[in-house]
Design an enzyme around this catalytic site. Structure first.
Site, PDB file in Angstrom:
ATOM      1  N   CYS A   1      19.103   3.063  19.251  1.00 40.19           N
ATOM      2  CA  CYS A   1      18.115   4.059  18.810  1.00 40.19           C
ATOM      3  C   CYS A   1      18.786   5.384  18.455  1.00 40.19           C
ATOM      4  O   CYS A   1      19.611   5.892  19.217  1.00 40.19           O
ATOM      5  CB  CYS A   1      17.092   4.286  19.929  1.00 40.19           C
ATOM      6  SG  CYS A   1      15.865   5.515  19.483  1.00 40.19           S
TER       7      CYS A   1
ATOM      8  N   THR B   1      -4.617  -6.114  13.460  1.00 42.04           N
ATOM      9  CA  THR B   1      -3.527  -7.084  13.550  1.00 42.04           C
ATOM     10  C   THR B   1      -2.202  -6.437  13.170  1.00 42.04           C
ATOM     11  O   THR B   1      -2.165  -5.309  12.697  1.00 42.04           O
ATOM     12  CB  THR B   1      -3.829  -8.294  12.626  1.00 42.04           C
ATOM     13  OG1 THR B   1      -2.850  -9.290  12.840  1.00 42.04           O
ATOM     14  CG2 THR B   1      -3.831  -7.908  11.160  1.00 42.04           C
TER      15      THR B   1
ATOM     16  N   GLU C   1      -5.287   0.394   6.440  1.00 43.83           N
ATOM     17  CA  GLU C   1      -5.412   0.970   7.787  1.00 43.83           C
ATOM     18  C   GLU C   1      -6.475   0.235   8.608  1.00 43.83           C
ATOM     19  O   GLU C   1      -6.296  -0.012   9.794  1.00 43.83           O
ATOM     20  CB  GLU C   1      -5.761   2.461   7.712  1.00 43.83           C
ATOM     21  CG  GLU C   1      -4.628   3.342   7.227  1.00 43.83           C
ATOM     22  CD  GLU C   1      -3.416   3.338   8.159  1.00 43.83           C
ATOM     23  OE1 GLU C   1      -3.565   2.985   9.348  1.00 43.83           O
ATOM     24  OE2 GLU C   1      -2.311   3.664   7.691  1.00 43.83           O
TER      25      GLU C   1
ATOM     26  N   TRP D   1       0.832  -1.210   0.000  1.00 44.34           N
ATOM     27  CA  TRP D   1       0.000   0.000   0.000  1.00 44.34           C
ATOM     28  C   TRP D   1       0.868   1.262   0.000  1.00 44.34           C
ATOM     29  O   TRP D   1       0.378   2.360  -0.183  1.00 44.34           O
ATOM     30  CB  TRP D   1      -0.979   0.013   1.174  1.00 44.34           C
ATOM     31  CG  TRP D   1      -0.345  -0.244   2.504  1.00 44.34           C
ATOM     32  CD1 TRP D   1       0.192   0.679   3.338  1.00 44.34           C
ATOM     33  CD2 TRP D   1      -0.221  -1.504   3.160  1.00 44.34           C
ATOM     34  NE1 TRP D   1       0.666   0.075   4.468  1.00 44.34           N
ATOM     35  CE2 TRP D   1       0.427  -1.269   4.386  1.00 44.34           C
ATOM     36  CE3 TRP D   1      -0.573  -2.822   2.832  1.00 44.34           C
ATOM     37  CZ2 TRP D   1       0.715  -2.297   5.286  1.00 44.34           C
ATOM     38  CZ3 TRP D   1      -0.280  -3.836   3.730  1.00 44.34           C
ATOM     39  CH2 TRP D   1       0.355  -3.566   4.934  1.00 44.34           C
ATOM     40  N   ARG D   2       2.177   1.085   0.228  1.00 46.56           N
ATOM     41  CA  ARG D   2       3.057   2.262   0.188  1.00 46.56           C
ATOM     42  C   ARG D   2       3.498   2.568  -1.240  1.00 46.56           C
ATOM     43  O   ARG D   2       4.084   3.602  -1.496  1.00 46.56           O
ATOM     44  CB  ARG D   2       4.304   2.017   1.041  1.00 46.56           C
ATOM     45  CG  ARG D   2       3.991   2.044   2.501  1.00 46.56           C
ATOM     46  CD  ARG D   2       5.257   2.150   3.323  1.00 46.56           C
ATOM     47  NE  ARG D   2       4.904   2.247   4.723  1.00 46.56           N
ATOM     48  CZ  ARG D   2       5.544   1.638   5.700  1.00 46.56           C
ATOM     49  NH1 ARG D   2       6.590   0.892   5.437  1.00 46.56           N
ATOM     50  NH2 ARG D   2       5.164   1.783   6.944  1.00 46.56           N
TER      51      ARG D   2
ATOM     52  N   CYS E   1      17.064   0.387  23.074  1.00 46.06           N
ATOM     53  CA  CYS E   1      17.403   1.810  23.136  1.00 46.06           C
ATOM     54  C   CYS E   1      18.860   2.063  22.764  1.00 46.06           C
ATOM     55  O   CYS E   1      19.202   3.140  22.282  1.00 46.06           O
ATOM     56  CB  CYS E   1      17.104   2.366  24.534  1.00 46.06           C
ATOM     57  SG  CYS E   1      15.344   2.299  24.941  1.00 46.06           S
TER      58      CYS E   1
ATOM     59  N   GLY F   1     -11.381 -10.640  13.695  1.00 45.40           N
ATOM     60  CA  GLY F   1     -12.158 -10.126  14.822  1.00 45.40           C
ATOM     61  C   GLY F   1     -12.810  -8.787  14.485  1.00 45.40           C
ATOM     62  O   GLY F   1     -12.623  -8.247  13.398  1.00 45.40           O
ATOM     63  N   TYR F   2     -13.570  -8.222  15.437  1.00 45.26           N
ATOM     64  CA  TYR F   2     -14.279  -6.940  15.236  1.00 45.26           C
ATOM     65  C   TYR F   2     -14.948  -6.898  13.868  1.00 45.26           C
ATOM     66  O   TYR F   2     -14.611  -6.084  13.012  1.00 45.26           O
ATOM     67  CB  TYR F   2     -13.318  -5.748  15.360  1.00 45.26           C
ATOM     68  CG  TYR F   2     -13.236  -5.196  16.760  1.00 45.26           C
ATOM     69  CD1 TYR F   2     -14.342  -4.599  17.366  1.00 45.26           C
ATOM     70  CD2 TYR F   2     -12.057  -5.273  17.485  1.00 45.26           C
ATOM     71  CE1 TYR F   2     -14.273  -4.103  18.648  1.00 45.26           C
ATOM     72  CE2 TYR F   2     -11.975  -4.781  18.784  1.00 45.26           C
ATOM     73  CZ  TYR F   2     -13.080  -4.190  19.355  1.00 45.26           C
ATOM     74  OH  TYR F   2     -13.018  -3.703  20.614  1.00 45.26           O
TER      75      TYR F   2
ATOM     76  N   ASP G   1      -1.667   6.869  16.100  1.00 49.59           N
ATOM     77  CA  ASP G   1      -2.067   5.516  16.507  1.00 49.59           C
ATOM     78  C   ASP G   1      -1.300   5.137  17.777  1.00 49.59           C
ATOM     79  O   ASP G   1      -0.545   5.945  18.329  1.00 49.59           O
ATOM     80  CB  ASP G   1      -1.818   4.513  15.370  1.00 49.59           C
ATOM     81  CG  ASP G   1      -0.342   4.272  15.109  1.00 49.59           C
ATOM     82  OD1 ASP G   1       0.500   5.011  15.664  1.00 49.59           O
ATOM     83  OD2 ASP G   1      -0.017   3.331  14.366  1.00 49.59           O
TER      84      ASP G   1
ATOM     85  N   TYR H   1      -8.207   9.007  13.412  1.00 48.51           N
ATOM     86  CA  TYR H   1      -6.913   8.442  13.025  1.00 48.51           C
ATOM     87  C   TYR H   1      -6.894   8.058  11.541  1.00 48.51           C
ATOM     88  O   TYR H   1      -6.003   8.447  10.779  1.00 48.51           O
ATOM     89  CB  TYR H   1      -6.576   7.215  13.900  1.00 48.51           C
ATOM     90  CG  TYR H   1      -5.490   6.408  13.270  1.00 48.51           C
ATOM     91  CD1 TYR H   1      -4.176   6.846  13.343  1.00 48.51           C
ATOM     92  CD2 TYR H   1      -5.784   5.267  12.526  1.00 48.51           C
ATOM     93  CE1 TYR H   1      -3.170   6.157  12.701  1.00 48.51           C
ATOM     94  CE2 TYR H   1      -4.780   4.581  11.883  1.00 48.51           C
ATOM     95  CZ  TYR H   1      -3.481   5.024  11.968  1.00 48.51           C
ATOM     96  OH  TYR H   1      -2.496   4.353  11.319  1.00 48.51           O
TER      97      TYR H   1
HETATM   98  S1  SF4 Z   1      12.655   6.605  21.490  1.00 45.80           S
HETATM   99 FE1  SF4 Z   1      14.453   5.278  21.337  1.00 45.80          FE
HETATM  100  S2  SF4 Z   1      15.594   5.607  23.208  1.00 45.80           S
HETATM  101 FE2  SF4 Z   1      13.522   6.391  23.531  1.00 45.80          FE
HETATM  102  S3  SF4 Z   1      12.433   4.698  24.451  1.00 45.80           S
HETATM  103 FE3  SF4 Z   1      12.070   4.582  22.280  1.00 45.80          FE
HETATM  104  S4  SF4 Z   1      13.654   3.182  21.517  1.00 45.80           S
HETATM  105 FE4  SF4 Z   1      14.279   3.846  23.557  1.00 45.80          FE
END
Ligand code: SF4
Length: 351
Positions: free
Chosen positions: A199, A40, A34, A21-22, A196, A78-79, A135, A117
């Site tokens: 990230c 799911t 959507e 769909w992109r 994290c 579902g739904y 979302d 949304y």
């Molecule tokens: S934004 Fe990045 S650093 Fe912050 S909680 Fe989410 S994954 Fe962790």
């Protein structure tokens, strides 16, 4: 905010998934995806999306389909009211909009089954309008990164997130921006144990710096679950069994199931055998109970369905209640049924 947006957009350009769909901003496909993805995850939803677009390549095909066809394709998600709303809205677009998806936000939002949304997602992705589509993924990312402790399920909390999301989307490519945030929440800032350390936002993320990742976002209202007890009767005579269609505005409206005796608790089988509902369904003179299954549990968002199967063999054909449909057992696979019946049917009936 510029830092946040730029990191998210760059991350998206590297890591976005290639999803059908992109590939085209066709509002019919985006709408369909959507609605399916509200039910799911992408990996499972993709198969549903492909089946729907193959069976109904245009909005007219969806509008012209029968409700049974649509529910059968939707089976397992579902739904089921969402599937019925898809059908209803396709008919409205066919009739009132000359089969062309409306292109302004208010008209899109006025369509049945399309809330804030979905209207924002379609408006931004297909018509380049600056509407933030928030979302669950986006609530989580914003709450954690900006350290927002307002509950996401209260009106005041929603306003805080809406204001921030609106500021963030301003001046961006809105379709890309919304999708980048959703994708980031789905793949990187996941509900449980996000990585994290990998990230791109970790140096400035509030939750990461304050060790509150697992506490955000905050939800205030815990919904209560209702317990229901379903005794499903698999009535058999030669190669026949019986189904009925759920017609009331309860769960699974429009789907088929075995005759059902619903109780308010897990009743002993003796109580079911003399229950007036059973007397109404079949005369018991020529009926033998051949199997009573254990209780199992099927979870819906607000309901806990306890269910079991009771097989009843008839020695001769009987007059059944009018609501029951007699079918050949091998035809059972053509009927749209609730997910909890799928396994039982595969186990008891050969395809
Ligand atoms: S934004 Fe990045 S650093 Fe912050 S909680 Fe989410 S994954 Fe962790």
């Amino acid at each position: 905010m510029d830092f946040f947006n730029s990191r998210i957009h760059t991350w998206y350009s590297f890591y976005k998934r290639d999803l059908p769909w992109r590939n085209s901003p066709n509002p019919y496909f985006v709408w369909l995806s959507e609605i399916i993805l509200q039910q799911t995850r992408v990996d499972q939803g993709l198969a549903y999306y492909l089946r729907f677009t193959e069976a109904f390549p245009t909005i007219n095909d969806l509008a012209d389909a029968s409700e049974d066809q649509i529910l059968k394709l939707w089976q397992g998600l579902g739904y089921y009211s969402r599937a019925r709303n898809l059908h209803f809205t396709a008919k409205v677009i066919q009739k009132n909009y000359n089969s062309t998806f409306p292109s302004d936000y208010n008209s899109i939002k006025s369509l049945k089954g399309i809330g804030d949304y979905t209207a924002a997602a379609i408006s931004s992705i297909c018509f380049n309008m600056e509407y933030p589509a928030i979302d669950g993924n986006i609530y989580r990312v914003l709450s954690r990164y900006f350290g927002i402790h307002e509950p996401i399920d209260t009106n005041s909390g929603k306003k805080v997130f809406q204001k921030l999301a609106k500021e963030l989307i301003t001046g961006t490519d809105p379709g890309m921006h919304n999708q980048a945030l959703m994708e980031f929440g789905a793949l990187q800032c996941t509900p449980k144990n996000p990585d994290c350390r990998q990230c791109p936002l970790k140096e400035s993320c509030f939750a990461h710096l304050h060790q509150t990742v697992s506490k955000l976002p905050i939800k205030q209202n815990r919904t209560k679950q209702r317990n229901r007890y379903f005794n499903y009767l698999i009535i058999e005579y030669q190669n026949y069994t019986w189904l009925r269609k759920r017609t009331t505005s309860d769960i699974w409206k429009g789907l088929f199931e075995f005759p059902l005796i619903e109780m308010s608790e897990a009743t002993a089988i003796d109580v079911i055998l003399v229950h007036e509902e059973l007397q109404k369904l079949i005369s018991q003179n020529n009926a033998t109970i051949t199997y009573v299954g254990d209780w199992k549990i099927h979870l819906l968002s607000h309901q806990r369905i306890h269910y079991r199967f009771i097989r009843i063999s008839l020695s001769e054909e009987i007059e059944t209640a009018q609501e029951l449909i007699r079918i050949n057992k091998q035809d059972i696979f053509n009927f749209a049924v609730p997910k909890l019946l799928e396994n039982c049917i595969a186990e008891y009936f050969e395809n």
